[in-house]
Design a protein around this motif. Sequence first.
Motif, PDB file in Angstrom:
ATOM      1  N   ASN A 262      11.193  28.331 -24.503  1.00  0.00           N
ATOM      2  CA  ASN A 262      12.083  27.795 -23.284  1.00  0.00           C
ATOM      3  C   ASN A 262      11.734  28.432 -22.222  1.00  0.00           C
ATOM      4  O   ASN A 262      11.512  29.644 -21.751  1.00  0.00           O
ATOM      5  N   GLY A 263      11.236  27.489 -20.991  1.00  0.00           N
ATOM      6  CA  GLY A 263      10.835  27.712 -19.644  1.00  0.00           C
ATOM      7  C   GLY A 263       9.392  28.039 -19.490  1.00  0.00           C
ATOM      8  O   GLY A 263       9.036  28.012 -18.484  1.00  0.00           O
ATOM      9  N   LEU A 264       8.557  28.083 -20.558  1.00  0.00           N
ATOM     10  CA  LEU A 264       7.134  28.292 -20.568  1.00  0.00           C
ATOM     11  C   LEU A 264       6.436  27.462 -19.831  1.00  0.00           C
ATOM     12  O   LEU A 264       5.537  27.594 -18.720  1.00  0.00           O
ATOM     13  N   LEU A 265       6.598  26.155 -20.310  1.00  0.00           N
ATOM     14  CA  LEU A 265       5.828  25.091 -19.532  1.00  0.00           C
ATOM     15  C   LEU A 265       6.101  24.732 -18.166  1.00  0.00           C
ATOM     16  O   LEU A 265       5.570  24.502 -17.420  1.00  0.00           O
ATOM     17  N   GLN A 266       7.948  25.062 -18.092  1.00  0.00           N
ATOM     18  CA  GLN A 266       8.031  24.808 -16.785  1.00  0.00           C
ATOM     19  C   GLN A 266       7.502  25.655 -15.756  1.00  0.00           C
ATOM     20  O   GLN A 266       7.083  25.376 -14.567  1.00  0.00           O
ATOM     21  N   ARG A 267       7.363  26.987 -16.209  1.00  0.00           N
ATOM     22  CA  ARG A 267       6.564  28.008 -15.343  1.00  0.00           C
ATOM     23  C   ARG A 267       5.224  27.636 -15.226  1.00  0.00           C
ATOM     24  O   ARG A 267       4.633  27.890 -13.796  1.00  0.00           O
ATOM     25  N   ILE A 268       4.515  27.142 -16.187  1.00  0.00           N
ATOM     26  CA  ILE A 268       3.214  26.794 -15.967  1.00  0.00           C
ATOM     27  C   ILE A 268       2.981  25.756 -15.059  1.00  0.00           C
ATOM     28  O   ILE A 268       2.156  25.560 -14.127  1.00  0.00           O
ATOM     29  N   VAL A 269       3.883  24.582 -14.951  1.00  0.00           N
ATOM     30  CA  VAL A 269       3.797  23.452 -14.284  1.00  0.00           C
ATOM     31  C   VAL A 269       4.057  24.014 -12.589  1.00  0.00           C
ATOM     32  O   VAL A 269       3.490  23.441 -11.730  1.00  0.00           O
ATOM     33  N   GLU A 270       5.070  24.844 -12.701  1.00  0.00           N
ATOM     34  CA  GLU A 270       5.371  25.127 -11.254  1.00  0.00           C
ATOM     35  C   GLU A 270       4.240  26.185 -10.596  1.00  0.00           C
ATOM     36  O   GLU A 270       3.902  26.053  -9.545  1.00  0.00           O
ATOM     37  N   ALA A 271       3.617  26.894 -11.370  1.00  0.00           N
ATOM     38  CA  ALA A 271       2.561  27.708 -11.077  1.00  0.00           C
ATOM     39  C   ALA A 271       1.313  26.814 -10.544  1.00  0.00           C
ATOM     40  O   ALA A 271       0.694  27.300  -9.663  1.00  0.00           O
ATOM     41  N   THR A 272       0.885  25.922 -11.239  1.00  0.00           N
ATOM     42  CA  THR A 272       0.150  24.875 -10.781  1.00  0.00           C
ATOM     43  C   THR A 272       0.234  24.096  -9.651  1.00  0.00           C
ATOM     44  O   THR A 272      -0.607  23.751  -8.841  1.00  0.00           O
ATOM     45  N   ALA A 273       1.585  23.607  -9.634  1.00  0.00           N
ATOM     46  CA  ALA A 273       1.860  22.814  -8.325  1.00  0.00           C
ATOM     47  C   ALA A 273       1.862  23.500  -7.060  1.00  0.00           C
ATOM     48  O   ALA A 273       1.418  22.982  -5.875  1.00  0.00           O
ATOM     49  N   SER A 274       2.029  25.060  -6.981  1.00  0.00           N
ATOM     50  CA  SER A 274       2.147  25.711  -6.031  1.00  0.00           C
ATOM     51  C   SER A 274       0.827  26.584  -5.679  1.00  0.00           C
ATOM     52  O   SER A 274       0.404  27.117  -4.712  1.00  0.00           O
ATOM     53  N   GLY A 275      -0.275  25.961  -6.653  1.00  0.00           N
ATOM     54  CA  GLY A 275      -1.570  26.524  -6.204  1.00  0.00           C
ATOM     55  C   GLY A 275      -1.732  28.132  -6.882  1.00  0.00           C
ATOM     56  O   GLY A 275      -2.929  28.473  -6.723  1.00  0.00           O
ATOM     57  N   LEU A 277      -2.223  28.716  -9.966  1.00  0.00           N
ATOM     58  CA  LEU A 277      -2.725  28.626 -11.261  1.00  0.00           C
ATOM     59  C   LEU A 277      -3.570  27.283 -11.237  1.00  0.00           C
ATOM     60  O   LEU A 277      -3.104  26.251 -10.487  1.00  0.00           O
ATOM     61  N   ARG A 278      -4.924  27.518 -11.550  1.00  0.00           N
ATOM     62  CA  ARG A 278      -6.137  26.322 -10.907  1.00  0.00           C
ATOM     63  C   ARG A 278      -6.299  25.705 -12.604  1.00  0.00           C
ATOM     64  O   ARG A 278      -6.253  26.238 -13.425  1.00  0.00           O
ATOM     65  N   VAL A 279      -6.473  24.370 -12.281  1.00  0.00           N
ATOM     66  CA  VAL A 279      -6.675  23.406 -13.521  1.00  0.00           C
ATOM     67  C   VAL A 279      -8.169  22.833 -13.100  1.00  0.00           C
ATOM     68  O   VAL A 279      -8.398  22.394 -12.087  1.00  0.00           O
ATOM     69  N   GLU A 280      -8.839  22.839 -14.353  1.00  0.00           N
ATOM     70  CA  GLU A 280     -10.331  22.348 -13.953  1.00  0.00           C
ATOM     71  C   GLU A 280     -10.451  21.078 -14.897  1.00  0.00           C
ATOM     72  O   GLU A 280     -10.279  21.168 -16.336  1.00  0.00           O
ATOM     73  N   VAL A 281     -10.695  20.078 -14.327  1.00  0.00           N
ATOM     74  CA  VAL A 281     -10.801  18.778 -15.233  1.00  0.00           C
ATOM     75  C   VAL A 281     -12.383  18.213 -15.151  1.00  0.00           C
ATOM     76  O   VAL A 281     -12.752  17.896 -14.003  1.00  0.00           O
ATOM     77  N   SER A 282     -12.957  18.527 -16.233  1.00  0.00           N
ATOM     78  CA  SER A 282     -14.254  18.391 -15.752  1.00  0.00           C
ATOM     79  C   SER A 282     -14.882  16.728 -16.162  1.00  0.00           C
ATOM     80  O   SER A 282     -15.832  16.530 -15.570  1.00  0.00           O
TER      81      SER A 282
END
Length: 310
Positions: A262-275, A277-282
């Motif tokens: 509970n709450g893990l994916l939400q925290r990950i999404v928020e961290a990515t949206a705020s910059g 957490l970085r996502v690399e799409v190759s």
Amino acid sequence: MKALVAPSYGPIDQLTIAELAKPAPGPGQILIKLRAAALNPLDVKLATGVMREMMPVSHPFVLGLDAAGTVEAVGEGVTRFTPGDEVVAFTHPVAGAVAEYTLALDGPEVVARPDGLDPVDAAALPVAAMTAAGIVEQAGLNSGDSLLVVGATGGVGSFVVQLAAQAGVRVVATAPPSDADYMRGLGAAATVDYTSGDTTEEALRHVPGGVDVAVDLINAGPALAGTAAAVKTGGLLISPAGGPPVFDREVRASYAHIEATNGLLQRIVEATASGRLRVEVSARFPFAEAQRAVVEFAGKHTRGKVVITF
């Protein structure tokens, strides 16, 4: 609807885009119209039958675990979302995500997608980032501790590096020279070129006496012994694949698995949206080329994630 399916267990070149009935959401389920879906190594293992003893699937089997899209309809009892909402979802075990429509459970597996987060980046998050978060939690590292990440440039590895480095951990990451700057940009303190030398020897050169924890995202079973040799006596090796419970020199082992707490994916999404957490799409592939995307994904090591768009 159209979906990428495996008609039976077998090689991935038998995958095909087939016409299936559009699913309807049952109680507690959400129907999602796909905008993007990401590939994971588990997709290939499930389709080919490598995991048939542990995780059998029915056929035709629709590939995909990670989804970003628009809520099309909701089942009885679903109140968090309404049609038109943009969401990010981990769809296993309800339905496959490489399809025009998919189902997901209403719960921690589905969260709202912020306006500032692109659907392609969002689709790359669930499996890889949640697995990485679980690994870092299992590691139990403190600021100043050392961590070796084998397979650091892949989807899970890139998130492990970031999350550990942000916690003050000294990260040693395996990477070819072409990805060394990329790894340092994610927070790695040092890199090990696995293409030209012995990974264990190089890791011990950076951390004499061995690292506190090693995360191996590449090897399984007896092959993990090489990585364990880079861990200090009494240290820990973590892998999402199976292997022995202990190694020489009293190195402990822990075998990670994905859990949508509970709450893990939400925290990950928020961290990515705020910059944070970085996502690399190759690579990005249109849905019409989904079969080629899987073949290429399975045939080589990719940096970051491969995403299919709709």
